[in-house]
Design an enzyme around this catalytic site. Structure first.
Site, PDB file in Angstrom:
ATOM      1  CG  ASP A  77      -1.693   1.239   1.253  1.00 35.70           C
ATOM      2  OD1 ASP A  77      -2.551   1.475   0.522  1.00 35.70           O
ATOM      3  OD2 ASP A  77      -1.428   2.031   2.363  1.00 35.70           O
ATOM      4  CD  GLU A 126      -2.447   2.403  -3.238  1.00 36.86           C
ATOM      5  OE1 GLU A 126      -3.485   3.215  -3.402  1.00 36.86           O
ATOM      6  OE2 GLU A 126      -1.766   2.644  -2.484  1.00 36.86           O
TER       7      GLU A 126
HETATM    8  C1  GLC Z   1      -4.111   3.560  -0.274  1.00 37.93           C
HETATM    9  C2  GLC Z   1      -5.322   3.108   0.072  1.00 37.93           C
HETATM   10  C3  GLC Z   1      -6.314   4.141   0.666  1.00 37.93           C
HETATM   11  C4  GLC Z   1      -5.408   4.748   1.911  1.00 37.93           C
HETATM   12  C5  GLC Z   1      -4.114   5.114   1.750  1.00 37.93           C
HETATM   13  C6  GLC Z   1      -3.664   5.267   2.948  1.00 37.93           C
HETATM   14  O1  GLC Z   1      -4.025   4.669  -1.072  1.00 37.93           O
HETATM   15  O2  GLC Z   1      -5.880   2.374  -1.243  1.00 37.93           O
HETATM   16  O3  GLC Z   1      -7.690   3.587   0.738  1.00 37.93           O
HETATM   17  O4  GLC Z   1      -6.565   5.858   2.291  1.00 37.93           O
HETATM   18  O5  GLC Z   1      -3.440   4.092   0.953  1.00 37.93           O
HETATM   19  O6  GLC Z   1      -3.147   4.082   3.600  1.00 37.93           O
END
Ligand code: GLC
Length: 615
Positions: free
Chosen positions: A259, A301
């Protein structure tokens, strides 16, 4: 004990590079030795079945995730079935939907009301109480593996919750733990950061630092104030976070979604995104996986423009992530719906098609987050669309206010300063199904269903792995319940994070219902994708000019098989001219022969045409 010597062989293969990178970053041989020792222990503790899985996957060179039968679904455990055991009980439904990769949205311990949908983890080794236990998770992954389903989870590595043990100790002024975060007590430095670091949540959580009165210091909080950014300059943080990672991998996880990975390294005077050290860390993670648990892959991500996303695949011989989200394509898709113009999308697809075939993208229409309009405005400018007014048009369109749209949804982080806002809503609501049902308009409903199916058909035509957002397969609508929950009301992303409607899901067997039309429509497309070899990741993919800006044409070719997909992104009939002249084509859905010199598509219609003399 590692009787087979497998661990040592793998370690030997990577040791030089791992050592080089670790020492370059941390210059700490003791911590490196500790890391290797711990890796060995995690290897030894790893379940024998998982080790077998690792070896098979090591041998097949990643074929398991590159094949064309992968179909993902992301779901919230509580929304879908209450808890982990509940999801186990619903595994038949997941199988029925043809899904063989389940992404369980964040389920680790977190504080209610300060959880950011589970992305503020307070204990990496504990499942949120109401969702179950680590044993339940292990049982679930075992069940999935028996059924050939892969399990994905989020590894939230950029920050911890303010209630994580480290943060609690830091709050008492304990230097050892303060050094695991970014603490500052000088307003000048904060101002300097703020000059170069953009805000992620400009309205829901402005600023990049949060004051901690107990110790008279500010702590860096890129996301919400209760999400404290970890300091990866401290090797203790890296090591401990790797141990947590391996602990979770050993529970049977196949795909780790790392993430917010671009944010993990910070330097004053920079944007604190995508810094070189981030790549060093991801490369080390990849090697650690390949040494301890090569059956586990990394999904990065990186919600950014393509030139920032692609480096996360790494270099030949020095790979980083196995898979990345195809985020710009997703946003460009919705842009095409709002503008009835596929030119930008076509350009984006050409860029992706030009990348090496080992790069595996995850394709999706909707996920748990908002849609940010990070489009290629230079190109849009050439078509006469200017960034600020175009973003406003897109948001107005999807709010249902402009451009003859039937969409429903909400803005997210509507920033009065930058005039920027993102958008939230489910696929079905954005396609107009919600409005059609509300107004009981059968014509609008049919159009919405057609748009929804066309978008999925087009998504399946792309290279990579398609991922459904749970509920989309039955046309789940926006859920406004979040507005009654104090902890959620301020975050409109919850509009598309509603409870799965099992009553509606029953309709998938009732002919002519919205649920049946979508569920069955998707099954047909999935079957084609699974059985036609032109859908493998190694296939060639290209786009063709159809002579109509509302009509997209994608070609795929692999080992003698050729498929041409045509997609109408408008509510009008369109005609595609001369897309091919090399023989006869048959539509894979209806079996009809189609003349490729002139193809007329109904509103939001599509064709999947296979060249006839193919095997
Ligand atoms: C990522 C997740 C999101 C979250 C962010 C902070 O972008 O997809 O939902 O708010 O990380 O952890």
């Amino acid at each position: 004990m590692d009787m087979s010597g497998t661990f040592e062989k793998r370690l030997h293969k990577h040791m030089d590079e791992l050592k080089w990178l670790y020492i370059e970053l941390y210059n700490n041989y003791d911590m490196l030795a500790e890391l290797i020792d711990e890796m060995r222990s995690f290897y030894e503790e790893r379940d024998i079945d998982l080790k077998k899985r690792d070896e098979l996957r090591e041998r097949d060179g990643g074929k398991w995730y590159k094949s064309n039968d992968m179909l993902g679904m992301m779901l919230y455990i509580d929304n879908f079935a209450g808890n982990i055991n509940g999801v186990s009980k619903k595994i038949d439904y997941i199988e029925k939907a043809n899904v063989n990769y389940v992404h369980l949205m964040p389920f680790l311990d977190t504080t209610e009301g300060k959880s950011d949908g589970g992305y503020a983890v307070s204990d990496f080794r504990k499942v949120r109480k109401d969702l179950g236990t680590m044993e339940d998770l292990e049982k679930f992954t075992k069940l999935c593996h028996k059924k050939n389903i892969n399990v994905c989870m989020d590894y939230v590595m950029n920050h911890t919750s303010e209630d994580h043990e480290w943060a609690r100790r830091a709050r008492t002024g304990d230097g050892e733990y303060m050094s695991r975060y970014y603490f500052v007590n000088n307003q000048e430095i904060i101002n300097e950061y703020d000059r170069t670091v953009p805000e992620v949540f400009p309205t829901t959580a402005p600023g990049n630092f949060t004051f901690i009165p107990e110790i008279d210091h500010y702590v860096m909080t890129t996301f919400y104030p209760y999400q404290w950014d970890l300091n990866y300059k401290n090797p203790r943080v890296f090591n401990e976070m790797m141990y947590n990672f391996l602990y979770l991998a050993n529970k049977g996880i196949d795909i780790m979604r790392i993430d917010a990975v671009p944010y993990i390294w910070k330097e004053l005077g920079t944007t604190c995104r995508n810094l070189l050290q981030v790549h060093t860390i991801v490369r080390m993670m990849r090697m650690i996986c390949e040494i301890v648990c090569p059956g586990v892959i990394l999904l990065g991500e990186v919600v950014m423009e393509p030139e920032k996303v692609v480096p996360y695949f790494g270099y030949t011989g020095k790979p980083e992530c196995h898979m990345l989200y195809n985020v710009t394509t997703m946003a460009s898709t919705w842009n095409s719906i709002a503008t009835r113009d596929i030119r930008l999308l076509k350009k984006q697809l050409d860029i992706v098609a030009g990348l090496p075939k080992e790069y595996i993208f995850l394709n999706y229409l909707r996920c748990h987050d908002d849609i940010g309009w990070g489009l290629d405005y230079e190109t849009l400018g050439r078509y006469g669309m200017e960034q600020i007014s175009h973003k406003r048009y897109l948001n107005d369109f999807f709010l249902g206010y402009a451009g003859g749209s039937n969409s429903r949804g909400e803005l997210y982080n509507d920033d009065p300063v930058t005039m920027d806002a993102r958008f939230c809503g489910t696929t079905a609501s954005m396609c107009g199904i919600e409005r059609a049902l509300e107004e009981q308009n059968p014509w609008m409903l049919r159009e919405g269903i057609n748009m929804d199916l066309m978008l999925h058909a087009y998504m399946f035509m792309q290279s990579g792995i398609p991922v459904l957002y749970s509920g989309d397969e039955i046309g789940q609508l926006n859920d406004n319940d979040y507005k009654n929950d104090v902890h959620k009301a301020g975050d409109s992303r919850y509009i598309h994070r509603g409870k799965f409607d099992w009553d509606k899901a029953k309709n998938i067997d009732k002919k002519g219902t919205v649920e049946e039309l979508l569920f069955d429509g998707l099954l047909k497309l999935e079957k084609i994708r699974k059985t036609e070899k032109a859908f493998v990741s190694q296939a060639d993919m290209w786009t063709v000019d159809t002579g109509d800006n509302g009509c997209l044409c994608i070609g795929r070719y692999y080992a003698g098989d050729k498929i041409m997909g045509l997609f109408n992104f408008t509510e009008h009939e369109v005609t595609a001219w001369n897309i091919e002249n090399d023989g006869e084509y048959r539509d894979l859905l209806t079996g009809k022969i189609v003349d490729t010199r002139k193809i007329t598509l109904s509103p939001y219609g599509f064709y999947l045409l296979k060249k006839r003399d193919c095997a």
